[in-house]
Design a protein around this motif. Structure first.
Motif, PDB file in Angstrom:
ATOM      1  N   GLY A 174      -4.453  10.391  -8.396  1.00 38.23           N
ATOM      2  CA  GLY A 174      -5.686  11.050  -8.833  1.00 38.23           C
ATOM      3  C   GLY A 174      -6.849  10.100  -9.045  1.00 38.23           C
ATOM      4  N   LYS A 175      -6.570   8.832  -9.323  1.00 38.50           N
ATOM      5  CA  LYS A 175      -7.670   7.888  -9.558  1.00 38.50           C
ATOM      6  C   LYS A 175      -8.033   7.101  -8.309  1.00 38.50           C
ATOM      7  CE  LYS A 175      -6.729   7.200 -14.475  1.00 38.50           C
ATOM      8  NZ  LYS A 175      -5.838   6.447 -15.361  1.00 38.50           N
ATOM      9  N   TRP A 176      -7.339   7.385  -7.214  1.00 32.66           N
ATOM     10  CA  TRP A 176      -7.616   6.637  -5.999  1.00 32.66           C
ATOM     11  C   TRP A 176      -8.906   7.128  -5.341  1.00 32.66           C
ATOM     12  CZ3 TRP A 176      -2.957   5.172  -2.403  1.00 32.66           C
ATOM     13  CH2 TRP A 176      -1.936   4.596  -3.182  1.00 32.66           C
ATOM     14  N   SER A 177      -9.541   6.213  -4.593  1.00 26.22           N
ATOM     15  CA  SER A 177     -10.676   6.597  -3.750  1.00 26.22           C
ATOM     16  C   SER A 177     -10.164   6.698  -2.314  1.00 26.22           C
ATOM     17  CB  SER A 177     -11.759   5.525  -3.829  1.00 26.22           C
ATOM     18  OG  SER A 177     -11.253   4.324  -3.269  1.00 26.22           O
ATOM     19  N   ALA A 178     -11.025   7.253  -1.452  1.00 26.45           N
ATOM     20  CA  ALA A 178     -10.658   7.329  -0.025  1.00 26.45           C
ATOM     21  C   ALA A 178     -10.442   5.912   0.541  1.00 26.45           C
ATOM     22  CB  ALA A 178     -11.735   8.069   0.760  1.00 26.45           C
ATOM     23  N   ASP A 179     -11.201   4.939   0.006  1.00 25.80           N
ATOM     24  CA  ASP A 179     -11.004   3.544   0.431  1.00 25.80           C
ATOM     25  C   ASP A 179      -9.596   3.060   0.071  1.00 25.80           C
ATOM     26  OD1 ASP A 179     -13.483   3.285   1.494  1.00 25.80           O
ATOM     27  OD2 ASP A 179     -14.356   2.221  -0.228  1.00 25.80           O
ATOM     28  N   ASP A 180      -9.198   3.370  -1.175  1.00 24.07           N
ATOM     29  CA  ASP A 180      -7.852   2.968  -1.621  1.00 24.07           C
ATOM     30  C   ASP A 180      -6.786   3.545  -0.696  1.00 24.07           C
ATOM     31  OD1 ASP A 180      -8.893   1.669  -3.833  1.00 24.07           O
ATOM     32  OD2 ASP A 180      -8.642   3.395  -5.167  1.00 24.07           O
ATOM     33  N   PHE A 181      -6.961   4.821  -0.382  1.00 20.22           N
ATOM     34  CA  PHE A 181      -5.947   5.496   0.431  1.00 20.22           C
ATOM     35  C   PHE A 181      -5.896   4.879   1.835  1.00 20.22           C
ATOM     36  CE2 PHE A 181      -4.386   8.937   3.214  1.00 20.22           C
ATOM     37  CZ  PHE A 181      -3.188   9.208   2.577  1.00 20.22           C
ATOM     38  N   TYR A 182      -7.066   4.608   2.397  1.00 17.55           N
ATOM     39  CA  TYR A 182      -7.102   4.008   3.731  1.00 17.55           C
ATOM     40  C   TYR A 182      -6.430   2.631   3.719  1.00 17.55           C
ATOM     41  CZ  TYR A 182      -8.763   2.122   8.142  1.00 17.55           C
ATOM     42  OH  TYR A 182      -8.808   1.558   9.388  1.00 17.55           O
ATOM     43  N   LYS A 183      -6.697   1.880   2.635  1.00 24.45           N
ATOM     44  CA  LYS A 183      -6.103   0.543   2.536  1.00 24.45           C
ATOM     45  C   LYS A 183      -4.569   0.625   2.531  1.00 24.45           C
ATOM     46  CE  LYS A 183      -6.413  -3.387  -0.635  1.00 24.45           C
ATOM     47  NZ  LYS A 183      -7.025  -3.801  -1.900  1.00 24.45           N
ATOM     48  N   MET A 232      -2.694   3.067   3.838  1.00 24.68           N
ATOM     49  CA  MET A 232      -2.233   3.480   5.162  1.00 24.68           C
ATOM     50  C   MET A 232      -2.398   2.334   6.167  1.00 24.68           C
ATOM     51  SD  MET A 232      -1.415   6.863   5.327  1.00 24.68           S
ATOM     52  CE  MET A 232      -1.949   7.633   6.847  1.00 24.68           C
ATOM     53  N   HIS A 233      -3.532   1.658   6.074  1.00 23.24           N
ATOM     54  CA  HIS A 233      -3.905   0.704   7.114  1.00 23.24           C
ATOM     55  C   HIS A 233      -3.281  -0.678   6.898  1.00 23.24           C
ATOM     56  CE1 HIS A 233      -6.413  -0.615  10.419  1.00 23.24           C
ATOM     57  NE2 HIS A 233      -6.701  -1.702   9.735  1.00 23.24           N
ATOM     58  N   SER A 234      -3.209  -1.092   5.624  1.00 27.76           N
ATOM     59  CA  SER A 234      -2.784  -2.464   5.347  1.00 27.76           C
ATOM     60  C   SER A 234      -1.451  -2.541   4.622  1.00 27.76           C
ATOM     61  CB  SER A 234      -3.834  -3.178   4.486  1.00 27.76           C
ATOM     62  OG  SER A 234      -5.106  -3.011   5.041  1.00 27.76           O
ATOM     63  N   GLY A 235      -0.921  -1.407   4.193  1.00 29.61           N
ATOM     64  CA  GLY A 235       0.347  -1.453   3.474  1.00 29.61           C
ATOM     65  C   GLY A 235       0.236  -2.139   2.123  1.00 29.61           C
ATOM     66  N   ARG A 236      -0.909  -1.967   1.480  1.00 29.34           N
ATOM     67  CA  ARG A 236      -1.091  -2.542   0.142  1.00 29.34           C
ATOM     68  C   ARG A 236      -1.609  -1.472  -0.807  1.00 29.34           C
ATOM     69  NH1 ARG A 236      -1.428  -8.131  -0.649  1.00 29.34           N
ATOM     70  NH2 ARG A 236      -1.145  -9.361   1.252  1.00 29.34           N
ATOM     71  N   PHE A 237      -1.125  -1.534  -2.058  1.00 24.35           N
ATOM     72  CA  PHE A 237      -1.640  -0.647  -3.093  1.00 24.35           C
ATOM     73  C   PHE A 237      -3.097  -1.017  -3.388  1.00 24.35           C
ATOM     74  CE2 PHE A 237       2.965  -0.458  -4.040  1.00 24.35           C
ATOM     75  CZ  PHE A 237       3.123   0.915  -3.955  1.00 24.35           C
ATOM     76  N   PRO A 238      -3.828  -0.088  -4.060  1.00 18.25           N
ATOM     77  CA  PRO A 238      -5.226  -0.398  -4.384  1.00 18.25           C
ATOM     78  C   PRO A 238      -5.381  -1.733  -5.125  1.00 18.25           C
ATOM     79  CG  PRO A 238      -4.798   1.906  -4.824  1.00 18.25           C
ATOM     80  CD  PRO A 238      -3.487   1.301  -4.401  1.00 18.25           C
ATOM     81  N   ASP A 239      -4.406  -2.129  -5.929  1.00 17.08           N
ATOM     82  CA  ASP A 239      -4.534  -3.404  -6.647  1.00 17.08           C
ATOM     83  C   ASP A 239      -4.091  -4.589  -5.777  1.00 17.08           C
ATOM     84  OD1 ASP A 239      -1.797  -3.329  -6.520  1.00 17.08           O
ATOM     85  OD2 ASP A 239      -1.448  -3.197  -8.671  1.00 17.08           O
TER      86      ASP A 239
END
Lengths: 412, 235
Positions: free
Chosen positions: A80-89, A91-98
């Motif tokens: 719920g606190k993720w942004s679309a950027d976080d989600f793309y990261k 999917m794309h890079s295999g890394r959590f937002p942090d």
């Protein structure tokens, strides 16, 4: 009066804009739902009897058990606190937002090919589903695999980040199929050989392999001697992907899950694009048949016993000549799944039977009875040896020991 | 008018398609439930009458609601038996309902009860528990929910006839240890938790000796009131 009218008109215009924005938004959400189906997110992120996408499903791996995460929009326990950027990261890079590393059980090595627009649509859809407050369960990995830093090594060897690049020498349809198969479809996760480090090298993509922990063989998608679709018609391929049954064979084992949760929901154009691509990557000329050791006395005896077992137990559905009654009772003659070098799948089908998935196109599938309780190891080996070598099939005989070993293969 | 013409045209096309389909059925499996449930028959018999394996239950004639609940529980893995979990994993609800109705509608004869291997005293203890329960230990009689004739009640309570002692005993054991569970309130888990192993042996042995009554059909919903709540049989 005039000003009232213009205010009313302005209000109407504003309302129309809002309505259009909502329409556009609901279009994006609908597309996101479709793409989430194409990615089969639910297969892992929804537990049996669990709430949609709340995670918590146990995923046994050779390194221990992983528990899938909550991807509902709950702010505390989900995304719920993720942004679309976080989600793309992710999917794309295999890394959590942090920046934390994600275990490659999440198929980010495939999802990295997904476009930003598609990732955003999936994210918009996930934002629209009911939030579920359910904490993620910690993974239970054995030492040393519980050290996430090891993922760095895995990534160096097996992960190449980057969105799908269309091949300009191929048709749009072929490229669409490639995008779906290599990206969201993450077909390579099973249909590529997996080495001891749990990775696949690029050159081995789609060459087939035994699925760890499940003991089903995911056949090669490039060899016509396995599941290569080079000599299948496009219709047979799309039938198989969309309905689970076709004139050439039916899906079973882990592939039944894929058709059930994902492929049956894809539209005709996307299914056909996948078929065109899959047919395209099959090797043009069939490699020579697997080295067939000349039938020694033992295998001739097996095959002769196998015919007796077959005529008694199998011929009523699959036909005396292995012709079946396709699509529901699949043919065994000229069936790649029977003939291929690994005999794991035909042995398991005899032991465990199975139903193809119930789909929109085939809501009440016919099933194969399990013969584990009816046939001895020797009889299983005999009947599998028979169907692998009869009617022009070019497989090799199997031993009673191979049949026996698969009696303990996991069923779920 | 135009709509009606279009509708008749569509009907003609549909009928033509049916004709085409009929012409092809010669080379198709029979379009019947019997052919679709052949995967069930090695363990449960052609008509759900059971097989020589004492651990596989008879399905025929049980209430469709009960059978449907079991199919759902096997599909989700709530009821654990890997060969069943595997077979049902990707089958949709309406199909499981159709399978349940198919076996509920089959009525092959009950087998003659097998002679019991336990002593008369044990059988008497089983009869006592099954028909009267043990109020002091909070054990209700089997007949209080499964019916005076042990034929079950629509839609969710199964009959207990035609089952062999090892199967009944294994199921009661599974409830005691929590490997078989049902919708809350899980009445059978409560009942089984009050049973000792000796109780289980006795009641399973006695139930397996019961002959078939004249009317084997489960009684209609609401024929009698349950003495306590049961998630599988909403009132």
């Amino acid at each position: 009066m005039g000003s009232k009218l213009s205010i009313a008109l302005l209000a109407l215009a504003a309302l129309t804009t809002v309505a259009r924005a909502q329409d556009k938004n609901s279009d994006v959400i609908a597309r996101g739902e479709y793409l989430a189906r194409a990615g089969d997110c639910t297969a892992c992120h929804t537990a049996p009897e669990g709430r949609l996408f709340a995670g918590g499903r146990a995923m046994p791996t050779p390194f221990g058990t992983l528990y899938t995460s909550n991807i509902t929009p709950d702010p505390e326990t989900g995304i719920g606190k993720w942004s679309a950027d976080d989600f793309y990261k992710t999917m794309h890079s295999g890394r959590f937002p942090d920046g934390g590393l994600i275990y490659p059980a999440m198929p980010f090595a495939s999802y990295t090919k997904v476009t930003r627009a598609d990732s955003d649509a999936i994210f918009a859809y996930l934002r629209s589903i009911p939030p579920v407050n359910q904490k993620n369960r910690p993974h239970e990995l054995r030492f040393p695999y519980d050290n996430r830093q090891l993922i760095l090594g895995w990534r160096t060897l097996f992960f190449s980040e980057g969105e799908f690049k269309p091949d300009p020498t191929k048709s749009d349809e072929w490229n669409r199929g490639a995008y779906l198969v290599e990206g969201l479809g993450h077909c390579g996760m099973c249909h590529s050989p997996i080495n001891a480090l749990g990775g696949t090298s690029q050159s081995d993509a789609f060459k087939g392999g035994l699925i760890p922990m499940q003991n089903w063989y995911a056949p090669s998608l490039t060899s016509n001697r396995e599941a290569g679709l080079g000599d299948w018609s496009i219709k047979d391929i799309t039938d198989l992907l969309q309905t689970g049954v076709s004139a050439r064979g039916v899906v079973y084992g882990p592939m039944a899950e894929v058709v059930h949760n994902s492929l049956q929901y894809l539209n005709d154009a996307d299914t056909k694009a996948m078929a065109v691509y899959l047919k395209g990557i099959a090797e043009a000329s069939s490699p020579p048949p697997a080295s067939s050791t000349l039938p020694n006395t033992e295998s001739s005896l097996l095959i002769s016993l196998g015919k007796t077992v077959y005529d008694k137990n199998c011929a009523s559905c699959h036909g005396t000549q292995g012709e079946g009654k396709p699509p529901h009772w699949p043919p065994l003659a000229n069936n790649q799944s029977i003939e291929m070098q690994s005999a794991v799948n035909p042995i398991r089908m005899v032991l465990n039977g199975g139903y193809p998935p119930g789909t929109k196109g085939n809501p009440m599938p016919y099933g194969m009875p399990p013969f584990a309780g009816l046939l001895s190891d020797n009889e299983v080996a005999a009947v599998v040896s028979y169907i692998r070598t009869a009617w022009g099939n070019r497989g090799t005989p199997v031993s009673a020991r191979e049949a026996n070993e698969l009696r303990s293969a996991p069923l779920n | 008018m135009l709509a009606r013409t279009a509708a008749s045209a569509a009907l003609v096309v549909t009928l033509a398609a049916f004709d085409g389909a009929a012409a092809q059925t010669a080379n198709q499996p029979p379009d019947t439930m019997a052919a679709r449930v052949e995967a069930c028959t090695p363990c449960h018999g052609n008509k759900g009458e059971g097989t020589s394996d004492v651990y596989f239950p008879r399905l025929a004639g049980k209430p469709a609601g009960y059978l449907y609940n079991q199919l759902l529980a096997f599909r989700s893995g709530r009821r654990k038996y890997p060969p069943m979990n595997y077979l049902l994993e990707f089958l949709p609800d309406p199909y499981l309902q159709a399978m349940a109705e198919y076996f509920a509608g089959e009525h092959p004869p009950l087998p003659p009860p097998a002679p019991s291997e336990v002593s008369k005293d044990v059988l008497a203890q089983g009869e006592q528990l099954a028909t009267s329960g043990d109020a002091g230990r909070n054990i209700p009689a089997c007949v209080s929910c499964h019916g005076p004739g042990l034929t079950g009640m629509q839609p969710g309570i199964p009959g207990l006839l035609g089952l062999r002692a090892p199967y009944i005993s294994a199921q009661l054991g599974a409830w005691r240890y929590g490997t078989r569970t049902a919708k809350s309130p899980d009445c059978m888990q409560v009942v089984a938790s009050h049973l000792t192993e000796a109780d289980v042996t006795a009641v399973a042995a006695w139930l397996a000796t019961r002959p078939a009554p004249d009317n084997r059909a489960p009684v209609a919903k609401g024929t009698y009131a349950l003495s306590f709540g049961c998630g599988s049989q909403p009132n």
